[in-house]
Design a protein around this motif. Structure first.
Motif, mmCIF file in Angstrom:
data_model
loop_
_atom_site.group_PDB
_atom_site.id
_atom_site.type_symbol
_atom_site.label_atom_id
_atom_site.label_comp_id
_atom_site.label_asym_id
_atom_site.label_seq_id
_atom_site.Cartn_x
_atom_site.Cartn_y
_atom_site.Cartn_z
ATOM 1 N N TYR A 75 0.857 -1.190 0.000
ATOM 2 C CA TYR A 75 0.000 0.000 0.000
ATOM 3 C C TYR A 75 0.892 1.239 0.000
ATOM 4 C CZ TYR A 75 -4.047 2.931 0.800
ATOM 5 O OH TYR A 75 -5.040 3.861 0.646
ATOM 6 N N PRO A 76 1.360 1.652 -1.177
ATOM 7 C CA PRO A 76 2.247 2.820 -1.292
ATOM 8 C C PRO A 76 1.476 4.132 -1.144
ATOM 9 C CG PRO A 76 1.799 1.917 -3.455
ATOM 10 C CD PRO A 76 1.139 0.990 -2.476
ATOM 11 N N ALA A 77 1.154 4.457 0.088
ATOM 12 C CA ALA A 77 0.257 5.582 0.373
ATOM 13 C C ALA A 77 0.785 6.914 -0.124
ATOM 14 C CB ALA A 77 0.003 5.651 1.880
ATOM 15 N N ASN A 78 2.105 7.045 -0.260
ATOM 16 C CA ASN A 78 2.681 8.335 -0.648
ATOM 17 C C ASN A 78 2.989 8.433 -2.147
ATOM 18 O OD1 ASN A 78 2.540 8.995 2.039
ATOM 19 N ND2 ASN A 78 4.691 8.608 2.461
ATOM 20 N N PHE A 79 2.535 7.457 -2.912
ATOM 21 C CA PHE A 79 2.766 7.532 -4.355
ATOM 22 C C PHE A 79 2.007 8.713 -4.947
ATOM 23 C CE2 PHE A 79 1.069 6.457 -8.640
ATOM 24 C CZ PHE A 79 2.257 6.565 -9.334
ATOM 25 N N ASP A 80 2.724 9.542 -5.688
ATOM 26 C CA ASP A 80 2.150 10.729 -6.317
ATOM 27 C C ASP A 80 2.768 10.860 -7.697
ATOM 28 O OD1 ASP A 80 1.437 13.273 -7.180
ATOM 29 O OD2 ASP A 80 1.685 14.203 -5.214
ATOM 30 N N ALA A 81 2.041 10.410 -8.706
ATOM 31 C CA ALA A 81 2.574 10.422 -10.069
ATOM 32 C C ALA A 81 2.960 11.830 -10.514
ATOM 33 C CB ALA A 81 1.550 9.823 -11.032
ATOM 34 N N ALA A 82 2.155 12.810 -10.142
ATOM 35 C CA ALA A 82 2.441 14.191 -10.544
ATOM 36 C C ALA A 82 3.763 14.667 -9.958
ATOM 37 C CB ALA A 82 1.306 15.108 -10.113
ATOM 38 N N ALA A 83 4.012 14.317 -8.690
ATOM 39 C CA ALA A 83 5.255 14.724 -8.035
ATOM 40 C C ALA A 83 6.450 14.013 -8.654
ATOM 41 C CB ALA A 83 5.184 14.430 -6.542
ATOM 42 N N TRP A 84 6.290 12.737 -8.976
ATOM 43 C CA TRP A 84 7.364 11.992 -9.632
ATOM 44 C C TRP A 84 7.750 12.649 -10.946
ATOM 45 C CZ3 TRP A 84 7.056 5.929 -9.858
ATOM 46 C CH2 TRP A 84 7.132 5.394 -8.568
ATOM 47 N N VAL A 85 6.760 12.858 -11.790
ATOM 48 C CA VAL A 85 7.029 13.391 -13.129
ATOM 49 C C VAL A 85 7.621 14.798 -13.037
ATOM 50 C CG1 VAL A 85 6.006 14.029 -15.342
ATOM 51 C CG2 VAL A 85 5.255 11.939 -14.181
ATOM 52 N N LYS A 86 7.111 15.598 -12.137
ATOM 53 C CA LYS A 86 7.603 16.973 -11.968
ATOM 54 C C LYS A 86 9.086 16.966 -11.582
ATOM 55 C CE LYS A 86 6.546 21.304 -9.493
ATOM 56 N NZ LYS A 86 7.849 21.495 -8.781
ATOM 57 N N ALA A 87 9.453 16.133 -10.604
ATOM 58 C CA ALA A 87 10.847 16.083 -10.144
ATOM 59 C C ALA A 87 11.774 15.591 -11.245
ATOM 60 C CB ALA A 87 10.947 15.167 -8.923
ATOM 61 N N ILE A 88 11.319 14.598 -11.997
ATOM 62 C CA ILE A 88 12.139 14.035 -13.068
ATOM 63 C C ILE A 88 12.277 15.025 -14.221
ATOM 64 C CG2 ILE A 88 12.164 12.227 -14.842
ATOM 65 C CD1 ILE A 88 10.904 10.380 -12.651
ATOM 66 N N ALA A 133 1.010 7.429 -16.773
ATOM 67 C CA ALA A 133 0.818 7.782 -18.186
ATOM 68 C C ALA A 133 0.085 9.113 -18.315
ATOM 69 C CB ALA A 133 0.053 6.678 -18.905
ATOM 70 N N GLU A 134 -0.943 9.301 -17.508
ATOM 71 C CA GLU A 134 -1.708 10.549 -17.568
ATOM 72 C C GLU A 134 -0.840 11.740 -17.214
ATOM 73 O OE1 GLU A 134 -4.991 9.785 -14.976
ATOM 74 O OE2 GLU A 134 -6.158 8.714 -16.511
ATOM 75 N N GLU A 135 0.010 11.589 -16.217
ATOM 76 C CA GLU A 135 0.877 12.697 -15.809
ATOM 77 C C GLU A 135 1.968 12.963 -16.832
ATOM 78 O OE1 GLU A 135 0.964 15.120 -13.664
ATOM 79 O OE2 GLU A 135 -0.990 14.500 -12.916
ATOM 80 N N CYS A 136 2.515 11.911 -17.416
ATOM 81 C CA CYS A 136 3.535 12.110 -18.448
ATOM 82 C C CYS A 136 2.949 12.864 -19.634
ATOM 83 C CB CYS A 136 4.093 10.764 -18.898
ATOM 84 S SG CYS A 136 5.254 10.011 -17.739
ATOM 85 N N HIS A 137 1.753 12.476 -20.057
ATOM 86 C CA HIS A 137 1.111 13.163 -21.170
ATOM 87 C C HIS A 137 0.782 14.606 -20.801
ATOM 88 C CE1 HIS A 137 -0.274 8.859 -22.369
ATOM 89 N NE2 HIS A 137 0.923 9.125 -22.853
ATOM 90 N N LYS A 138 0.362 14.807 -19.572
ATOM 91 C CA LYS A 138 -0.012 16.147 -19.105
ATOM 92 C C LYS A 138 1.199 17.074 -19.019
ATOM 93 C CE LYS A 138 -2.239 18.488 -15.174
ATOM 94 N NZ LYS A 138 -2.885 18.266 -13.843
ATOM 95 N N GLN A 139 2.311 16.536 -18.514
ATOM 96 C CA GLN A 139 3.496 17.369 -18.298
ATOM 97 C C GLN A 139 4.480 17.344 -19.472
ATOM 98 O OE1 GLN A 139 5.301 17.386 -14.370
ATOM 99 N NE2 GLN A 139 3.539 16.338 -13.471
ATOM 100 N N GLY A 140 4.112 16.636 -20.538
ATOM 101 C CA GLY A 140 4.928 16.675 -21.746
ATOM 102 C C GLY A 140 6.222 15.916 -21.667
ATOM 103 N N ILE A 141 6.180 14.718 -21.108
ATOM 104 C CA ILE A 141 7.371 13.882 -21.030
ATOM 105 C C ILE A 141 6.995 12.494 -21.530
ATOM 106 C CG2 ILE A 141 6.944 13.218 -18.617
ATOM 107 C CD1 ILE A 141 9.974 13.325 -18.172
ATOM 108 N N LYS A 142 7.886 11.834 -22.236
ATOM 109 C CA LYS A 142 7.594 10.535 -22.825
ATOM 110 C C LYS A 142 7.578 9.437 -21.761
ATOM 111 C CE LYS A 142 7.630 11.408 -27.388
ATOM 112 N NZ LYS A 142 6.564 11.025 -28.337
ATOM 113 N N LEU A 143 6.709 8.444 -21.958
ATOM 114 C CA LEU A 143 6.672 7.279 -21.084
ATOM 115 C C LEU A 143 7.106 6.047 -21.871
ATOM 116 C CD1 LEU A 143 5.979 5.882 -18.406
ATOM 117 C CD2 LEU A 143 3.622 5.604 -19.254
ATOM 118 N N HIS A 144 8.147 5.381 -21.387
ATOM 119 C CA HIS A 144 8.597 4.112 -21.925
ATOM 120 C C HIS A 144 8.252 3.030 -20.905
ATOM 121 C CE1 HIS A 144 12.014 6.186 -24.468
ATOM 122 N NE2 HIS A 144 10.825 6.763 -24.609
#
Length: 431
Positions: A75-88, A133-144
């Motif tokens: 149960y990864p309660a702190n997972f935040d895709a938006a924060a991941w993509v933003k930092a990367i 995937a939604e965050e990558c598309h939203k923030q303009g970064i490719k998802l592999h």
């Protein structure tokens, strides 16, 4: 623009029977975009993070049935895709490669092909790949998407040289069943999650010691992927010559042409190149491994890869709570600062004019040659150049740099002092 030699008829294969592969115009364009991106972040994350022993923990001799019980507590309660993509993205990376399914067989999306996935088997009940995937598309970064050809827990996977102590019986091995399962999963990933930049395969090496060559039936699998998304690139971390249908060549823990780790002895192909490396020592999260490479080392890896015309895929292993380790986030910020200053000397460049030297390497963009001085012992830097140099200046502030011809036929840069910054860049205007 970082160049590679592209042929519209690529027939590189492991055997003469492989059919020729003709990449589409969309695929050729995607290859060039990939080469120009230069920098991606690899993410190894799954239920193995709960054991905090790395992504190969199931290989340590434990029971697959016992291992699978960990899913009910994931149960990864702190997972935040938006924060991941933003930092990367702020680190300067242009794409993310995420482990959709590793060798343990656990799927990180809502697959219909098996209940052993993050939605059906965990209390978390969220489709991580969908959110990413939604965050990558939203923030303009490719998802592999990384996808393992191995499954240590499925009875129908024909066992190779790994995963032999998991307690999974061998009397139900069935390649056709397993192959159809994989292709159904890949179809889901390429149908339900929007544009996917690449499929990154791993595990081919599991059968590299078979007495009879194992037929992975890659041609048919690759053809399916390209039919679903023509621009989707295919790479395979098999440590051998690229197979027909592959669009990028991967080198593990080594720059192209090196083989320090013993995994990259293959020749350099004409495809776009990518080398993958860890920020610390492991791919997946290991609590005892806090030996993160310093920022200087990581930037040098990026620059050296670019100097060879290759991308760097830099790995991080998130914690079981869904957070990227603080040490990795700190490195991302520091790399991002460097990229904000020196990105023009890195992105959309091609390999330098000559092999890396003891002091560093070079990258080129048109008539601009960027000299990356990474480790100098003298203020006089010899460049084995064959082209004519019109001007030389410090990239950072435009200060002119003196230079002269040397006895070797190249030029020598005369700096005012021995540089000690992470990357001292001199820009040459060449003819």
């Amino acid at each position: 623009m970082r160049k590679y030699i592209a042929s519209f008829l690529i027939a590189m294969s492991l055997g003469a029977s492989a059919a020729p592969y003709t990449p589409t115009a969309e695929n050729i364009k995607a290859r060039q975009e990939f080469a120009d991106n230069g920098f991606g972040v690899f993410i190894h994350w799954g239920i193995y993070s709960m054991f905090a022993q790395g992504e190969w923990y199931l290989q340590s001799g434990i029971s697959a049935d016992e291992y699978k019980k960990a899913a009910s507590a994931f149960y990864p309660a702190n997972f935040d895709a938006a924060a991941w993509v933003k930092a990367i993205k702020e680190a300067g990376a242009k794409y993310i490669c995420f482990t959709s399914r590793h060798h343990d067989g656990f799927s990180m999306w809502d697959t219909e092909q098996s209940d052993y996935n993050i939605v059906d088997e965990t209390p978390f009940k969220r489709d991580v790949i969908k959110e990413l995937a939604e965050e990558c598309h939203k923030q303009g970064i490719k998802l592999h998407l990384y996808y393992s050809h191995i499954d240590w827990g499925r009875p129908d996977y024909p066992k190779g040289r790994t995963g032999l102590k998991t307690g999974v019986p061998r009397d139900k091995e069935d390649w056709n069943s397993y192959y159809n399962f994989m292709n159904a999963q890949l179809r889901e990933l390429l149908t339900n999650y929007g544009e996917i930049g690449a499929i990154w395969f791993d595990g081919h090496w599991d059968h590299d010691q078979d007495s009879v060559p194992f037929d992975w039936q890659l041609d048919k699998q690759y053809e399916m992927i390209h039919s679903l998304q023509p621009a989707c690139l295919i790479g395979n971390n098999h440590h051998i010559t690229p197979h027909a249908g592959e669009d990028i060549q991967i080198f593990e823990r080594d720059l192209p042409g090196e083989n320090k780790a013993g995994l990259s002895g293959q020749e350099i192909s004409r495809l776009p190149l990518e080398t993958c490396e860890t920020m610390n020592g492991m791919w997946g999260y290991k609590v005892a491994d806090q030996n993160y490479k310093d920022t200087r080392t990581l930037i040098h890896l990026l620059v050296k890869a670019a100097g060879m015309g290759a991308n760097l895929l830099m790995n991080v292993g998130p914690q079981p709570n869904g957070e990227i380790p603080a040490a990795a986030l700190a490195r991302f910020k520091e790399i991002g600062k460097w990229m904000n200053t020196y990105g023009d000397t890195f992105y959309a460049t091609e390999a330098g004019d000559f092999p890396a030297q003891s002091w560093g390497t070079t990258t080129r963009k048109g008539n601009r040659l960027f000299v990356h001085i990474l480790s100098a012992e003298t203020a006089d830097i010899d460049l084995p150049l064959s082209c004519k140099v019109k001007k030389a200046k410090r990239f950072l502030d435009g200060t002119p740099v003196k230079f002269s011809k040397n006895k070797q036929g190249g030029i020598t840069l005369h700096l005012e002092s021995v540089p000690d910054d992470i990357d001292h860049v001199i820009e040459l205007e060449t003819k």
